[in-house]
Design a protein around this motif. Structure first.
Motif, PDB file in Angstrom:
ATOM      1  N   UNK A 162     -22.576 -76.428 -40.315  1.00 54.63           N
ATOM      2  CA  UNK A 162     -23.096 -76.805 -39.151  1.00 54.63           C
ATOM      3  C   UNK A 162     -22.595 -77.875 -38.500  1.00 54.63           C
ATOM      4  N   UNK A 163     -23.160 -78.110 -36.947  1.00 59.40           N
ATOM      5  CA  UNK A 163     -22.589 -79.289 -36.436  1.00 59.40           C
ATOM      6  C   UNK A 163     -22.528 -80.740 -37.151  1.00 59.40           C
ATOM      7  N   UNK A 164     -21.689 -81.388 -37.114  1.00 62.51           N
ATOM      8  CA  UNK A 164     -21.543 -82.595 -37.806  1.00 62.51           C
ATOM      9  C   UNK A 164     -21.569 -82.448 -39.218  1.00 62.51           C
ATOM     10  N   UNK A 165     -21.456 -81.272 -39.755  1.00 66.77           N
ATOM     11  CA  UNK A 165     -21.482 -81.439 -41.244  1.00 66.77           C
ATOM     12  C   UNK A 165     -20.112 -81.596 -41.794  1.00 66.77           C
ATOM     13  N   UNK A 166     -20.160 -82.314 -42.969  1.00 66.64           N
ATOM     14  CA  UNK A 166     -18.560 -82.553 -43.782  1.00 66.64           C
ATOM     15  C   UNK A 166     -18.948 -82.419 -45.129  1.00 66.64           C
ATOM     16  N   UNK A 178     -16.889 -80.054 -40.353  1.00 64.39           N
ATOM     17  CA  UNK A 178     -15.319 -80.387 -40.927  1.00 64.39           C
ATOM     18  C   UNK A 178     -15.531 -80.263 -42.387  1.00 64.39           C
ATOM     19  N   UNK A 179     -14.438 -79.530 -43.051  1.00 63.53           N
ATOM     20  CA  UNK A 179     -14.244 -79.592 -44.541  1.00 63.53           C
ATOM     21  C   UNK A 179     -13.884 -80.772 -45.056  1.00 63.53           C
ATOM     22  N   UNK A 180     -12.697 -81.616 -44.644  1.00 62.25           N
ATOM     23  CA  UNK A 180     -12.336 -82.687 -45.173  1.00 62.25           C
ATOM     24  C   UNK A 180     -12.144 -83.793 -44.043  1.00 62.25           C
ATOM     25  N   UNK A 181     -12.726 -84.760 -44.356  1.00 61.62           N
ATOM     26  CA  UNK A 181     -12.935 -86.091 -43.219  1.00 61.62           C
ATOM     27  C   UNK A 181     -12.216 -87.169 -44.022  1.00 61.62           C
ATOM     28  N   UNK A 182     -11.146 -87.550 -43.112  1.00 64.82           N
ATOM     29  CA  UNK A 182     -10.538 -88.728 -43.965  1.00 64.82           C
ATOM     30  C   UNK A 182     -10.853 -89.836 -42.666  1.00 64.82           C
ATOM     31  N   UNK A 198     -19.127 -95.170 -39.768  1.00 68.02           N
ATOM     32  CA  UNK A 198     -20.605 -95.577 -39.965  1.00 68.02           C
ATOM     33  C   UNK A 198     -20.928 -95.522 -38.385  1.00 68.02           C
ATOM     34  N   UNK A 199     -20.249 -95.884 -37.567  1.00 65.21           N
ATOM     35  CA  UNK A 199     -20.520 -95.838 -36.144  1.00 65.21           C
ATOM     36  C   UNK A 199     -21.045 -94.530 -35.667  1.00 65.21           C
ATOM     37  N   UNK A 200     -20.244 -93.471 -36.044  1.00 65.82           N
ATOM     38  CA  UNK A 200     -20.717 -91.987 -36.048  1.00 65.82           C
ATOM     39  C   UNK A 200     -21.793 -91.270 -36.577  1.00 65.82           C
ATOM     40  N   UNK A 251     -23.546 -88.156 -35.264  1.00 67.56           N
ATOM     41  CA  UNK A 251     -22.332 -87.173 -35.206  1.00 67.56           C
ATOM     42  C   UNK A 251     -22.157 -86.668 -36.441  1.00 67.56           C
ATOM     43  N   UNK A 252     -22.423 -87.477 -37.687  1.00 66.27           N
ATOM     44  CA  UNK A 252     -21.968 -87.158 -38.819  1.00 66.27           C
ATOM     45  C   UNK A 252     -23.030 -86.809 -39.827  1.00 66.27           C
ATOM     46  N   UNK A 253     -23.088 -85.714 -40.398  1.00 72.74           N
ATOM     47  CA  UNK A 253     -23.934 -85.221 -41.598  1.00 72.74           C
ATOM     48  C   UNK A 253     -23.507 -85.343 -42.798  1.00 72.74           C
ATOM     49  N   UNK A 254     -23.801 -86.232 -43.754  1.00 71.46           N
ATOM     50  CA  UNK A 254     -23.063 -86.259 -45.202  1.00 71.46           C
ATOM     51  C   UNK A 254     -24.202 -85.528 -46.136  1.00 71.46           C
ATOM     52  N   UNK A 255     -25.102 -85.035 -45.678  1.00 73.88           N
ATOM     53  CA  UNK A 255     -26.276 -84.455 -46.812  1.00 73.88           C
ATOM     54  C   UNK A 255     -25.881 -83.271 -47.576  1.00 73.88           C
ATOM     55  N   UNK A 256     -24.612 -82.631 -46.993  1.00 76.26           N
ATOM     56  CA  UNK A 256     -24.058 -81.667 -47.871  1.00 76.26           C
ATOM     57  C   UNK A 256     -22.553 -81.873 -48.261  1.00 76.26           C
TER      58      UNK A 256
END
Length: 413
Positions: free
Chosen positions: A71-75, A125-129, A136-138, A143-148
């Protein structure tokens, strides 16, 4: 065991074959099975031993098997790194290995327009480097969801913890679910950093490759005792006697880097300069020109000491010795990578001798001294293309011959 025998996807095997990956390195052989099982891993290995592929290969395989709808923003996987250059390089490795998969890879860092990055994040995104600042700004702006997020990888982790990023790392963990895998990769580690590391991993599998020698055996080391004011003459001479050599020069400060570049320009030696004060676009351009060999001399600060894979570096020159002994390991690790041979030459002034002693204590051995007599020293100061002189070549050949003798003696014992 060959990569074709691993239980990884055909798409990844195809990429590895194209990249010339046939057999795993020691760190890859030991780390990949544990990562595939879902274990937390703390891996310590010499620089240049293939650490990035050691975590990229199994992580990409695991992500590929699950096929979730993003989903949107999911990493799904976060790789945290200390520098922009390292983020770019690791993103390239992931992209190359994931070439025949449908996984999305994104390198996220500051100093460039965030528009394209936001557009890709919106797709999931599957892999965020990422470097901590931009990430942290995003996150704060939604803009970034780390819950999953299923996997957190800390690369050059000792440097991140040493720089005080432990709070940032713990903040990332707060945004992630409790059930995730943490991978900790580094070339060096001390007791304090180890304690911090254990606070962010759970019952990790500990892997340590060649702990008795932190530097690759492919690197020949030498130190030359040179006055601080005379170092530029010795660098000039080295460059002119090895015109085809790709030479990476480390200095202590940004100002120092600019001055050394100016000194080389005065004797008509083209040199690139790279440090944290340069715009990101300039840094990327300098790195590309050096990698491709367009310019064969790069003068830099420790911004390029860690993790960066520059192909075919023939010489690393410690124009200034590093303040921290561990950084010597990371600097010289830019040469002698994989199966290639490399040379590390350090210029040590009288005031730097205590630093040299600390470096040798950290390495657990002495660095061979290049003996320069007074006449040779004087010739170097007045060295020019009109005075052909191959003494540097002679010194390095003599040094390498001495090292080979030492190795043969050890084998006989």
């Amino acid at each position: 065991m060959k990569f074709e025998q691993y239980r990884i996807s055909p798409e990844i095997k195809r990429s590895l074959e194209e990249l010339g990956f046939k057999r795993p390195t020691d760190i890859q052989f030991k780390a990949i099975p544990s990562i595939l099982k879902g274990d937390d891993v703390m891996a310590i290995a010499q620089t240049g031993t293939g650490k990035t592929a050691a975590f990229a290969i199994p992580v990409l395989h695991l992500l590929q098997q699950k096929h979730p709808k993003k989903t949107k923003g999911e990493v799904r996987c976060v790789v945290m790194v200390p520098t922009r250059e390292l983020a770019i390089q690791i993103a390239e490795v992931f992209t190359q290995i994931a070439k025949y998969t449908k996984l999305n890879i994104l390198g996220l860092f500051g100093g460039v327009d965030e528009g394209p990055q936001l557009k890709k994040l919106a797709q999931g995104v599957d892999v965020l480097i990422a470097t901590p600042g931009r990430m942290f700004d995003l996150i704060s702006r939604g803009f970034i969801d780390l819950s999953y997020t299923e996997t957190l990888i800390l690369d050059e982790a000792d440097h991140m913890l040493d720089l005080g990023f432990i709070r940032d790392i713990r903040d990332v963990l707060k945004h992630m679910s409790r059930r995730h895998q943490t991978l900790f990769f580094s070339a060096t580690i001390d007791k304090d950093i180890k304690d911090l590391a254990y606070s962010v991993v759970t019952n990790p599998i500990r892997i340590q490759i060649s702990p008795e020698d932190p530097v690759s055996k492919n690197v020949q080391h030498a130190v030359a005792f040179v006055s601080m004011d005379d170092k530029r003459f010795f660098l000039e001479r080295l460059v002119k006697e090895f015109p085809e050599g790709k030479i990476l020069v480390f200095v202590r400060t940004k100002v120092r880097a600019e001055r050394v570049q100016a000194a080389m320009a005065r004797v008509e030696i083209p040199a690139l300069v790279m440090h944290g004060g340069k715009e990101q676009e300039n840094r990327l351009e300098a790195m590309e020109d050096f990698k491709t060999g367009k310019v064969k001399l790069l003068i830099t600060t420790d911004v390029n000491a860690r993790g960066i894979d520059i192909p075919n570096v023939d010489y690393v020159v410690n124009y200034d010795l590093p303040d921290v002994p561990e950084n010597y390991v990371h600097r010289v690790g830019r040469t002698g990578r994989g199966v290639q041979k490399g040379q590390a030459v350090s210029f040590c002034s009288d005031e730097e001798r205590p630093v040299l002693e600390e470096i040798q204590k950290y390495l657990g051995k002495e660095i061979t001294v290049m003996k320069i007599d007074k006449n040779d020293y004087r010739e170097t100061i007045s060295f020019s293309e009109d005075i052909p002189n191959d003494n540097w070549q002679l010194l390095i050949d003599q040094h390498n011959a001495e090292m080979e003798k030492v190795k043969k003696k050890k084998k006989k014992k």
